[in-house]
Design a protein around this motif. Structure first.
Motif, short mmCIF file in Angstrom:
data_model
loop_
_atom_site.label_atom_id
_atom_site.label_comp_id
_atom_site.label_asym_id
_atom_site.label_seq_id
_atom_site.Cartn_x
_atom_site.Cartn_y
_atom_site.Cartn_z
N SER A 40 0.86 -1.18 0.00
CA SER A 40 0.00 0.00 0.00
C SER A 40 0.89 1.23 0.00
O SER A 40 2.10 1.13 0.21
CB SER A 40 -0.84 0.05 1.27
OG SER A 40 -1.83 -0.91 1.27
N ALA A 41 0.27 2.36 -0.15
CA ALA A 41 1.00 3.63 -0.06
C ALA A 41 1.46 3.84 1.38
O ALA A 41 0.82 3.40 2.33
CB ALA A 41 0.11 4.77 -0.51
N THR A 46 -2.15 8.32 0.70
CA THR A 46 -3.33 8.41 -0.18
C THR A 46 -4.21 9.59 0.22
O THR A 46 -4.66 10.36 -0.63
CB THR A 46 -4.12 7.09 -0.16
OG1 THR A 46 -3.20 6.01 -0.37
CG2 THR A 46 -5.17 7.05 -1.25
N GLU A 73 1.32 4.07 -4.15
CA GLU A 73 1.75 2.67 -4.15
C GLU A 73 3.04 2.50 -4.96
O GLU A 73 3.89 1.68 -4.63
CB GLU A 73 0.64 1.78 -4.72
CG GLU A 73 -0.40 1.32 -3.69
CD GLU A 73 -1.28 2.42 -3.14
OE1 GLU A 73 -1.35 3.49 -3.77
OE2 GLU A 73 -1.89 2.20 -2.08
N PHE A 135 -3.84 -1.64 -5.23
CA PHE A 135 -4.88 -0.59 -5.30
C PHE A 135 -5.10 -0.03 -6.70
O PHE A 135 -5.94 0.81 -6.90
CB PHE A 135 -4.47 0.51 -4.30
CG PHE A 135 -5.29 1.75 -4.20
CD1 PHE A 135 -6.66 1.71 -3.95
CD2 PHE A 135 -4.68 3.01 -4.30
CE1 PHE A 135 -7.39 2.90 -3.81
CE2 PHE A 135 -5.40 4.19 -4.17
CZ PHE A 135 -6.75 4.13 -3.92
N ARG A 149 -10.96 2.49 -1.83
CA ARG A 149 -10.11 2.66 -0.66
C ARG A 149 -9.91 1.32 0.06
O ARG A 149 -10.85 0.55 0.21
CB ARG A 149 -10.69 3.71 0.30
CG ARG A 149 -10.75 5.11 -0.27
CD ARG A 149 -9.41 5.62 -0.78
NE ARG A 149 -8.33 5.59 0.19
CZ ARG A 149 -8.02 6.61 0.98
NH1 ARG A 149 -8.71 7.74 0.94
NH2 ARG A 149 -7.01 6.51 1.82
N GLY A 150 -8.68 1.08 0.44
CA GLY A 150 -8.36 -0.16 1.15
C GLY A 150 -8.20 -1.38 0.25
O GLY A 150 -8.06 -2.50 0.73
N ALA A 151 -8.19 -1.17 -1.07
CA ALA A 151 -8.27 -2.31 -1.98
C ALA A 151 -6.95 -3.03 -2.26
O ALA A 151 -6.93 -4.00 -3.02
CB ALA A 151 -8.90 -1.87 -3.30
N SER A 152 -5.87 -2.61 -1.64
CA SER A 152 -4.62 -3.36 -1.84
C SER A 152 -4.77 -4.80 -1.35
O SER A 152 -4.16 -5.72 -1.91
CB SER A 152 -3.46 -2.70 -1.09
OG SER A 152 -3.17 -1.46 -1.66
N1 ASP Z 1 -3.57 3.26 -0.30
C1 ASP Z 1 -4.93 2.91 -0.57
C2 ASP Z 1 -5.83 3.48 0.50
O1 ASP Z 1 -5.37 4.11 1.42
C3 ASP Z 1 -5.12 1.45 -0.74
C4 ASP Z 1 -4.82 0.61 0.48
O2 ASP Z 1 -4.22 1.07 1.44
O3 ASP Z 1 -5.18 -0.57 0.48
O4 ASP Z 1 -7.02 3.32 0.42
#
Ligand code: ASP
Ligand code: MG
Length: 407
Positions: A40-41, A46, A73, A135, A149-152
């Motif tokens: 992830s970043a 992000t 990322e 992501f 969001r959160g898709a990594s």
């Molecule tokens: N960096 C992206 C986010 O903050 C993806 C992730 O963290 O999974 O949503």
């Protein structure tokens, strides 16, 4: 053994943490594992990138926003490749366009359609650790998309599926999946195992350790997930297919505060009313969760249901527009409520769970507004102010009654 690992933003937030992860990767690599690592970043990158865009304009082009957000990322994977190289581990970073992760076209919330494996496999053949920018995808125009969001997490599970990895390890700053939010309930315990179905319930109930789509995908392709801390060597939590042998009676308690309740009072008590009401809501893509209908009286009845907080205004608007159909114009709503749920794969065959839950609520004087049940879940709707108290009481009651809640 081929393993896909994913490290969250907090695990790679600065140079020290990048080296911490690089050393963990080095250890697995030196044991002979082939590694595909999704990152992830870093930290809040992000969010910071998004804020930068908002400084330029409050309404940026979605294409350009994805172009910007996806760079977070890319920074992580390039930095990690450098760190690994400096530890003497051969590594290469790749973005979605380079190895081919194709998604739908909708910027900001694209879905994965297809993943090419040739480039990744070729790099693994060369004994490289392959670092993948999570992501992101590319759409049919060849443009960069982001996957929500959160898709990594979802990137990692999708890769584990197409590469037939032995498992997918998800590292973050939490130790695993707990029986309840440990910040709210001190007695919460780490689970060694949880089934996909239970995890799906908990993920959608706001116990957000894993991205919901990643759990769905893992179940669909039987990818075994291992959720673990990147900061310790403690055992984490396995997420997999339910073993038929010993189902956990109760594995977790979750609180969801993203709920509002609407009651439509004195509806016509005749066939087709519920159909009209809920199809009008469905047309506007409003999902309804718990539904309760009263017994008819004087040719009228009441229907109460819950929607996500964000959908409340839209739902009320739909009701206003359908007054004539419904034969009611009395809509009462409340968004200071919470849903507290008990989840466990074993409860379907054990009738005692509901009564233990209700007794716990009675003990602390919490009133139940609505109840819903499924094979593996019982939810109650209560006053938002009482949510933590209620969850704690229920959690402790199950522990006192020796109903498993982690072994
Ligand atoms: N960096 C992206 C986010 O903050 C993806 C992730 O963290 O999974 O949503
Ligand atoms: Mg994140």
């Amino acid at each position: 053994m081929l393993i896909v690992q994913k490290y969250g933003g907090s695990s790679v937030a600065n140079t020290n943490l990048i080296y911490n992860v690089a050393k963990r990767i080095q250890k697995s690599y030196s044991q002979g594992d082939k590694l595909v690592v999704v990152l992830s970043a870093q930290g809040d990158t992000t969010d910071e990138l998004k804020a930068k865009a908002m400084e330029i304009t409050s309404n940026p082009s979605k294409r350009e926003l994805d172009m910007l957000l996806s760079t977070g990322e890319q920074q992580s994977v390039a930095l990690m490749a450098m760190a690994l190289n400096s530890l003497g581990v051969p590594a290469v970073s790749l973005n979605a366009a380079q190895f081919g992760l194709y998604s739908t076209s909708n910027y900001g919330n694209a879905r994965i359609k297809r993943i090419d494996t040739e480039r990744i496999n070729a790099e693994l053949e060369k004994n490289n650790v392959v670092l993948i920018a999570g992501f992101q995808g590319i759409n049919r125009y060849g443009d960069i998309t982001t996957l929500g969001r959160g898709a990594s997490d979802t990137t990692a599970v999708a890769l584990a599926a197409v590469l037939h990895a032995a498992r997918c390890e998800i590292y973050s700053d939490v130790d695993g999946i707990f029986t309840a939010d440990p910040r709210a309930i001190g007695t919460a315990k780490k689970l060694n195992f949880i089934s996909y179905d239970e995890m799906l319930e908990l993920a959608s109930l706001g116990a957000r350790v894993l991205h919901n789509r990643c759990v769905e995908l893992a179940k669909k392709y039987s990818v075994v997930l291992y959720v673990k801390s990147s900061l310790t060597d403690d055992e984490g939590t396995l997420v997999g297919e339910d073993s038929k042998m010993e189902k956990m009676l109760v594995s977790g308690i979750a609180i969801d505060k993203d709920v509002s309740r609407i009651s439509v009072v004195a509806l016509k008590d005749e066939p087709g009313i519920a159909f009209k009401l809920f199809s009008a809501l469905a047309k506007e893509k409003i999902s309804v969760d718990i539904i309760l209908q009263s017994i008819g009286r004087n040719n009228t009845k009441d229907i109460s249901f819950t929607v996500a907080k964000d959908d409340l205004d839209k739902a009320l608007e739909v009701l206003e527009n359908n007054r004539a159909f419904l034969g009611s114009d009395k809509f009462i709503h409340d968004n200071k409520i919470a849903k507290v749920s008990v989840v466990g794969a074993g409860m379907a065959t054990n009738p005692g769970v509901a009564s233990i839950m209700f007794e716990a609520l009675y003990d602390v004087g919490v009133n139940i507004q609505m109840i819903s049940t499924s094979e593996i879940k019982i939810s109650v709707l209560i006053d938002e102010k009482e949510a933590d108290l209620a969850a704690k009481a229920i959690h402790n009651k199950f522990m006192d009654n020796n109903v498993n809640l982690a072994v």
